[in-house]
Design an enzyme around this catalytic site. Sequence first.
Site, PDB file in Angstrom:
ATOM      1  N   ARG A 148       0.905  -1.449   0.121  1.00  0.00           N
ATOM      2  CA  ARG A 148      -0.007  -0.045  -0.130  1.00  0.00           C
ATOM      3  C   ARG A 148       0.771   1.251  -0.073  1.00  0.00           C
ATOM      4  O   ARG A 148       0.623   2.186   0.710  1.00  0.00           O
ATOM      5  CB  ARG A 148      -1.005  -0.203   1.401  1.00  0.00           C
ATOM      6  CG  ARG A 148      -2.056  -1.129   1.288  1.00  0.00           C
ATOM      7  CD  ARG A 148      -2.748  -1.387   0.117  1.00  0.00           C
ATOM      8  NE  ARG A 148      -3.516  -2.592   0.320  1.00  0.00           N
ATOM      9  CZ  ARG A 148      -3.019  -3.652  -0.604  1.00  0.00           C
ATOM     10  NH1 ARG A 148      -2.060  -3.650  -1.342  1.00  0.00           N
ATOM     11  NH2 ARG A 148      -3.614  -4.748  -0.603  1.00  0.00           N
TER      12      ARG A 148
ATOM     13  N   SER B 237     -10.986  -0.561   3.896  1.00  0.00           N
ATOM     14  CA  SER B 237     -10.375  -0.886   4.995  1.00  0.00           C
ATOM     15  C   SER B 237      -9.806   0.468   5.608  1.00  0.00           C
ATOM     16  O   SER B 237      -9.114   1.277   4.992  1.00  0.00           O
ATOM     17  CB  SER B 237      -9.122  -1.684   4.716  1.00  0.00           C
ATOM     18  OG  SER B 237      -9.550  -2.741   3.973  1.00  0.00           O
TER      19      SER B 237
ATOM     20  N   GLU C 213      -5.273   3.849   6.424  1.00  0.00           N
ATOM     21  CA  GLU C 213      -5.142   3.432   5.309  1.00  0.00           C
ATOM     22  C   GLU C 213      -5.593   4.967   4.483  1.00  0.00           C
ATOM     23  O   GLU C 213      -4.876   5.410   3.505  1.00  0.00           O
ATOM     24  CB  GLU C 213      -5.826   2.274   4.648  1.00  0.00           C
ATOM     25  CG  GLU C 213      -5.560   1.830   3.239  1.00  0.00           C
ATOM     26  CD  GLU C 213      -5.727   0.670   2.771  1.00  0.00           C
ATOM     27  OE1 GLU C 213      -6.033   0.418   1.716  1.00  0.00           O
ATOM     28  OE2 GLU C 213      -5.777  -0.380   3.710  1.00  0.00           O
TER      29      GLU C 213
END
Length: 375
Positions: A189, A273, A367
Amino acid sequence: MVSDLEEFGAAVCEVLHEPGSLPTAALSESTRLADQTTFHIGGPARRLVVAHTEQELIDEVSRADNDGEPLLVLSGGSNVLIGDDGFPGTVVRVATTGLSAEVSGCGGAVVAVQAGVQWDALVTHAIDEEWSGVEALSGIPGLVGAAPIQNIGAYGCDVSGYVYRVRTWDRQTKGYRTFANADCQFGYRDSVFKRATMPGSPTGRFVVLEVSLQFLLGTLSQPIRYTELAHRLGVEPGERTDARRVREEVLRLRHEKGMVIDPVDHDSWSAGSFFVNPIVDATAAASLPLQAPRFAQPDGRVKTSAAWLIDHAGFHKGFGDGAARISGKHTLAITNTGTASAADVLALARRIREGVRERFGITLVPEPNLVGCAL
């Protein structure tokens, strides 16, 4: 004289240039940023513009930078939480379109896609064209331009495995810059685009204009690496199956977890998320309970499951007594039940973060991009 083999090779490697277009996200002209995000949260923008062409995008970014004005380049609005006071500058919505492909039997397909194209529309198109690779990334909301920034991933697949090059506008040098895959510095990520910031700006140094991806040709998926998905498909991990079947099963899984955007399902009013899966050193991993998930990383560290940590710290599906709650379908998503503010979401996120830290000694990291607010 050219041999039969050479003639065959030339025929197989013939290149087809295929221009076309795919849809962008549905756009709202509202300057209320809650209307521009999947969280349905956020105050007003001082100014909102929609860039339909690459040149319009560059012009608006340059104008704001030259004027010293705060700038937010907003992609699909699916990975962001915007503060309740809004944004005191220009918000540029990316709505560029266009796709071109060079397809050859020996080299596969290299597909150049404008940043404003819907990611899931590209996945559908790839399967229709028998370009194999990203079927496991079906149903991820947002636009193509955001995909390499976050290095989006799901069900054992990351987009970094298919990125060929990324063409950007460099806000610092005020010129174009193209990155090959190795230059993107992809991580979990993470990417150079995420890390290369501009002082005082929520938008990074590099504004993505176009993403080129490289695919193998065929109707079969790439090897299924995610155990749950393999089980649902009736195959063993590492096996391949029909790419269209993979897409259908991934969409079912995402629907079950509230991870496909549905305007009437408040479990999908989120940024997906909310916390990334922690990657910890061996000592921290050894201190976790034996049943905690562990995934060895190439650098010797260990990735564990944020969802497992949250659940086992006492924050179960549906947790919360206000307008912001943990999803009733997935512990990793914080959702807006209809009237939540950014402050509500952050208060719940802090409670979860502190609870996990107290129980397991691990600090979860958000995130989504936090704009005009902080955890």
